[in-house]
Design a protein around this motif. Structure first.
Motif, PDB file in Angstrom:
ATOM      1  N   ILE A  43     -83.586  23.350  75.651  1.00  0.00           N
ATOM      2  CA  ILE A  43     -82.633  23.411  76.762  1.00  0.00           C
ATOM      3  C   ILE A  43     -83.231  23.994  78.026  1.00  0.00           C
ATOM      4  N   THR A  47     -81.726  23.501  81.859  1.00  0.00           N
ATOM      5  CA  THR A  47     -81.164  24.732  82.394  1.00  0.00           C
ATOM      6  C   THR A  47     -81.736  25.031  83.777  1.00  0.00           C
ATOM      7  N   TYR A  56     -72.814  24.437  88.180  1.00  0.00           N
ATOM      8  CA  TYR A  56     -72.186  25.315  87.189  1.00  0.00           C
ATOM      9  C   TYR A  56     -70.889  24.714  86.683  1.00  0.00           C
ATOM     10  N   ILE A  58     -73.620  25.299  83.599  1.00  0.00           N
ATOM     11  CA  ILE A  58     -74.802  24.552  83.199  1.00  0.00           C
ATOM     12  C   ILE A  58     -74.526  23.766  81.915  1.00  0.00           C
ATOM     13  N   TRP A  60     -75.384  23.174  78.794  1.00  0.00           N
ATOM     14  CA  TRP A  60     -75.126  23.575  77.401  1.00  0.00           C
ATOM     15  C   TRP A  60     -73.980  24.571  77.308  1.00  0.00           C
ATOM     16  N   ILE A  61     -73.516  25.114  78.422  1.00  0.00           N
ATOM     17  CA  ILE A  61     -72.284  25.906  78.378  1.00  0.00           C
ATOM     18  C   ILE A  61     -71.087  24.954  78.425  1.00  0.00           C
ATOM     19  N   PRO A  64     -71.612  22.600  74.131  1.00  0.00           N
ATOM     20  CA  PRO A  64     -72.504  23.296  73.192  1.00  0.00           C
ATOM     21  C   PRO A  64     -73.091  22.394  72.115  1.00  0.00           C
ATOM     22  N   ILE A  67     -76.738  22.763  71.879  1.00  0.00           N
ATOM     23  CA  ILE A  67     -77.285  23.883  71.121  1.00  0.00           C
ATOM     24  C   ILE A  67     -77.210  23.599  69.630  1.00  0.00           C
TER      25      ILE A  67
END
Lengths: 207, 207, 207
Positions: A43, A47, A56, A58, A60-61, A64, A67
């Motif tokens: 990532i 990122t 914003y 980002i 993977w927030i 998820p 991840i």
């Protein structure tokens, strides 16, 4: 097409996580450390792209799954290497595909913000290559990026440039993107298989 | 004045790109890699400043002239070093000027956001020094920052502090800025020419 | 409770600054360099957290007390080590407490933005561990993170996970946070005192 791109981006994350896990494995880290470095590798590029562009939250927030995919890939790598040698050539190929996908997707995101061409190429290359740099720095190795004969960053920059050029020549975005990805993968394959290299720039030290 | 500041900031980028190209050249990278590291050195400090302050779009996305300037400087360095040794002393002087300009401009941008004095000094030093740290990390060298006797980060912190002090004493911003830049350049020159050093802080290892 | 949390966060900054100053001291840097690396160590993790989450202004720009505290701690470390050997065990304990506090506070900030559990754990670990990585990279050392037997990143990930699990089981946030911090500190103490280790994942090199 959107689903294909999403699948490709998850594939890129998975492949990068494998390469991160294998690099960490060579440094005698504990297995939770291997998971962490694999995730950072997977990532890291996206990122940095999102932070530099101020996008914003980002990626993977927001989602998820990236991840989850990278953790699953790292665990898979741990299990597979327990029972046999890692398939080195398969990994190199997968790594080239990961670089290809991340670079072009990074370029496309930057393009969608109406950035100038130079910025698009640069940001594409950063997206493609930053994960690997992070992997090497966290593993305590000197970054492979731009290393003698590797054509790693070089392939990313060239592929992003070819993608933009094709678009300027009137190609549709999707085809230009595939062309750029193919260029990146081919340059890396050539560097690996036939040891094709860019001229080295070397300054003799004065002292 | 605005034009002068813009010219100075492009000059700072050019000088940093040259120093990045020369460092990369000592590490036997291919020439596209040299361009990339030169660019990272030139825009790294300002990029970190903008990201830490949340100033989007960051400066080289808003104005890609900075990237053009750094690429041109890197290509120029490649050509010049092809036909002769790089002028080492000229480079050290130019590097000191780049540090001086980046540090004070970083401090001024931070000041314009009404940040407290400590933050202004710190952000100035980060802007000035981060490009060189990025250059060293990407080249696989240990960062020169704060290294024994170099007075590199030290000069940046001192210069930003002097700039703020002069402003507090009622100097106009432009003159205080020039004083701060002069202080940084002089400290670096002194460190290079007469090997003036700050006391080293050394802890004997117990084991 | 808010005051307690604020005091704990300042304590975490102070402790990290001491560990940064001691690491820098082993590398023969000048004293202003020591202050800078100490500050980078103390505020690095929280800075990365705020940048990744897009929380502007980042914490030490909003409240420069954190910088004051870390500078004071670094100066204190310089003075104390002038007159005697640094208390190594005290430092290790303090470092474990700093990791514990930063990790859980990073997790809590991320949680308050309604992020999914995996992201909360990851961001907690990043907040806790990034300062130490920055310290090592700036000092020219290979990062201690995840190093053989250290259980550093491991403790952070485990503690953030335990914190979230306790919350899921209905514990109030404050108690779950204390449990997570205790878990991190205990894992680190165990790793230091009894040399407890996670299994190492090691791939034999093929070449």
């Amino acid at each position: 097409l959107d689903r294909l791109l999403y699948a490709l981006s998850l594939l890129g994350v998975i492949v990068s996580a494998c390469s991160g896990a294998l690099t960490a494995g060579r440094r005698k880290l504990d297995w939770l450390g291997v998971l962490a470095i694999a995730t950072a590798t997977a990532i890291g590029g996206g990122t940095l792209r999102d932070v530099l562009l101020g996008r914003y939250p980002i990626f993977w927030i927001r989602d998820p799954n990236y991840i989850v995919a990278s953790l699953a890939a790292a665990v898979g790598t741990l299990l597979v290497t327990r029972f046999g040698k890692p398939p080195r050539m398969a990994l190199l190929i997968a790594d080239a595909l990961g670089l290809a996908f991340f670079t072009i997707s990074g370029a496309q995101v930057t393009e969608s913000l109406h950035s100038p061409a130079l910025v698009v190429v640069l940001m594409g290359a950063i997206t493609g290559a930053a994960g690997g740099v992070l992997r090497d720095v966290l593993s305590g190795e000197t970054p492979l990026l731009f290393r003698e004969g590797e054509l790693y960053g070089t392939a990313a920059i060239a592929g992003a440039g070819i993608y933009l050029l094709a678009e300027q020549l009137g190609w549709p975005t999707s085809r230009a993107g595939l062309l750029g990805m193919a260029a990146i993968a081919i340059i890396r394959f050539a560097a690996i298989l036939w040891r094709i290299r860019l001229p080295i720039f070397h300054i003799a030290d004065e002292d």
